[in-house]
Motif scaffolding. Sequence first.
Motif, PDB file in Angstrom:
ATOM      1  N   VAL A 144     -32.542 -73.471  67.140  1.00  0.00           N
ATOM      2  CA  VAL A 144     -32.045 -74.100  65.818  1.00  0.00           C
ATOM      3  C   VAL A 144     -33.265 -73.566  64.347  1.00  0.00           C
ATOM      4  CG1 VAL A 144     -32.558 -77.113  64.618  1.00  0.00           C
ATOM      5  CG2 VAL A 144     -30.525 -76.217  66.604  1.00  0.00           C
ATOM      6  N   PHE A 145     -34.214 -73.881  65.407  1.00  0.00           N
ATOM      7  CA  PHE A 145     -35.731 -72.993  65.163  1.00  0.00           C
ATOM      8  C   PHE A 145     -35.868 -72.693  64.795  1.00  0.00           C
ATOM      9  CE2 PHE A 145     -35.690 -77.886  66.478  1.00  0.00           C
ATOM     10  CZ  PHE A 145     -35.926 -78.771  65.001  1.00  0.00           C
ATOM     11  N   ILE A 146     -36.129 -72.059  63.897  1.00  0.00           N
ATOM     12  CA  ILE A 146     -37.119 -69.913  63.768  1.00  0.00           C
ATOM     13  C   ILE A 146     -38.553 -69.952  64.073  1.00  0.00           C
ATOM     14  CG2 ILE A 146     -37.505 -69.723  61.473  1.00  0.00           C
ATOM     15  CD1 ILE A 146     -35.269 -67.617  64.263  1.00  0.00           C
ATOM     16  N   ILE A 147     -39.484 -71.507  64.067  1.00  0.00           N
ATOM     17  CA  ILE A 147     -40.742 -71.405  64.478  1.00  0.00           C
ATOM     18  C   ILE A 147     -41.085 -70.582  65.908  1.00  0.00           C
ATOM     19  CG2 ILE A 147     -41.565 -73.618  63.021  1.00  0.00           C
ATOM     20  CD1 ILE A 147     -40.905 -74.868  64.737  1.00  0.00           C
ATOM     21  N   TRP A 148     -39.810 -71.198  66.539  1.00  0.00           N
ATOM     22  CA  TRP A 148     -40.865 -70.588  68.154  1.00  0.00           C
ATOM     23  C   TRP A 148     -40.580 -68.709  67.968  1.00  0.00           C
ATOM     24  CZ3 TRP A 148     -41.183 -75.260  69.437  1.00  0.00           C
ATOM     25  CH2 TRP A 148     -40.122 -75.911  69.506  1.00  0.00           C
ATOM     26  N   ASP A 149     -39.944 -68.082  67.183  1.00  0.00           N
ATOM     27  CA  ASP A 149     -40.246 -66.517  67.172  1.00  0.00           C
ATOM     28  C   ASP A 149     -41.673 -66.537  66.466  1.00  0.00           C
ATOM     29  OD1 ASP A 149     -37.282 -65.584  68.681  1.00  0.00           O
ATOM     30  OD2 ASP A 149     -36.732 -67.314  67.214  1.00  0.00           O
ATOM     31  N   ARG A 150     -41.892 -67.154  64.995  1.00  0.00           N
ATOM     32  CA  ARG A 150     -43.117 -66.537  64.160  1.00  0.00           C
ATOM     33  C   ARG A 150     -44.408 -67.003  65.445  1.00  0.00           C
ATOM     34  NH1 ARG A 150     -42.033 -65.638  59.494  1.00  0.00           N
ATOM     35  NH2 ARG A 150     -39.590 -66.996  58.373  1.00  0.00           N
ATOM     36  N   LEU A 151     -43.913 -68.241  66.557  1.00  0.00           N
ATOM     37  CA  LEU A 151     -45.167 -68.194  66.899  1.00  0.00           C
ATOM     38  C   LEU A 151     -44.952 -67.787  67.680  1.00  0.00           C
ATOM     39  CD1 LEU A 151     -45.020 -72.411  67.396  1.00  0.00           C
ATOM     40  CD2 LEU A 151     -46.814 -71.379  65.999  1.00  0.00           C
TER      41      LEU A 151
END
Length: 415
Positions: free
Chosen positions: A201-208
Amino acid sequence: MSYIIYAIPFFFLLIALELLAEYVRKTDYYRTNDAINSLTAGVLSRMFGILKALVPFTLYVMLYENYALFSLGDNIWLGLVAFVLYDFCYYWNHRFGHEMSILWAAHVVHHSSEEYNLTTALRQTSGSFLSWIFYLPLAFLGVDPLLLLSVGSLNLIYQFWVHTRHIGRLGWLEWVFVTPSNHRAHHAQNQIYIDRNYGGVFIIWDRLFGSFQDELDEEPPIYGIRKALHSWNPIYANTHVYQQLIKDSWRTKAWSDKFKVWFGKTGWRPADMERDYPLGRVDLTRFEKFDIPLSTLRKVYGLIQHGLTTFIGLVFLLNITQLVVTQQILVIAWIVYASVSVGEILSVKRLGWWLEIVKYFFVLAVAITHPLPIWLSMTILAFALTSALMWPRLRKEHAHHANPEENEENIAITS
């Protein structure tokens, strides 16, 4: 509770809308054989999910009841926290599913389609036996088992809509959420996109965690897997990497390699296996999708047979608590058989013809010998009569293909 079964009608409604967009925009993102193969994999995933979920879920409940560090309760805010925590666990499950051979063997079926559309979202694995481990930390954090089922099903439902090529970039949403654009990159086999964008759901994990890759206009995604499937058999789609791992583990000489084959990085093979048993890989510079030309009749027949399989699967899921274990296993076995049968029909193999006859013989025998509701009996009879009317022309097609070279490529890849 799980919301998946209630979402199924909406899945098919959205597929119908995407097909309408396909017609209006005159795109070619759908092929009948590929779409049926994806949908069949989805049905099998639901069936096998019933068999393999009991032990992991029981273990989760035991850990939750005896070792939970917190009591989170059940208000909406804690539900949202559980939803985010679940997606964090999903990210690592998904990432290891691409980066460890034994986990990739289960996940690969979802990436095996060389098309990218909403049916691809339903092309789920039937053979994942270890993914549940990644969610056990939620038991220690006090996430109620029923809440786990709820947020897990909502996570999966969200992922459905991002499997489309009809929606472009979505501005600021690309920075926070998984979108069709960044998930298209995830499904591509181009080198720049390999092993990227794991979020559910969240792409923020990939960015982190350094696994993000934007979809590039100058690098259109090429969908599928490097060791192309070249088959419409859903069982082969779910087992072909396992088969290769078993062979490599058995044949390689070094004992350490026999272990590393399973738990090493995806794609790694022992040196003696690379030398003695090299594997063919897709040449992306001259990539061609796997296809077997089908008559309109065969396409329609395949859709009808998948409709029957899906119908019986849904009836089964809605009434599963009324069936004893033996009956459940028999229904699941029939659905597996019917799924293989339609795959052989789409491969224009004579075996498919005989599998279909046996399939309907068994269905009619059950309908006659068991007290089924009249609406169910009449529906099954309608499917049987419609199919039987199409058999003479299908048989002629099989006779036309009956020669020593009958689909030689397809025979080779499934042997």
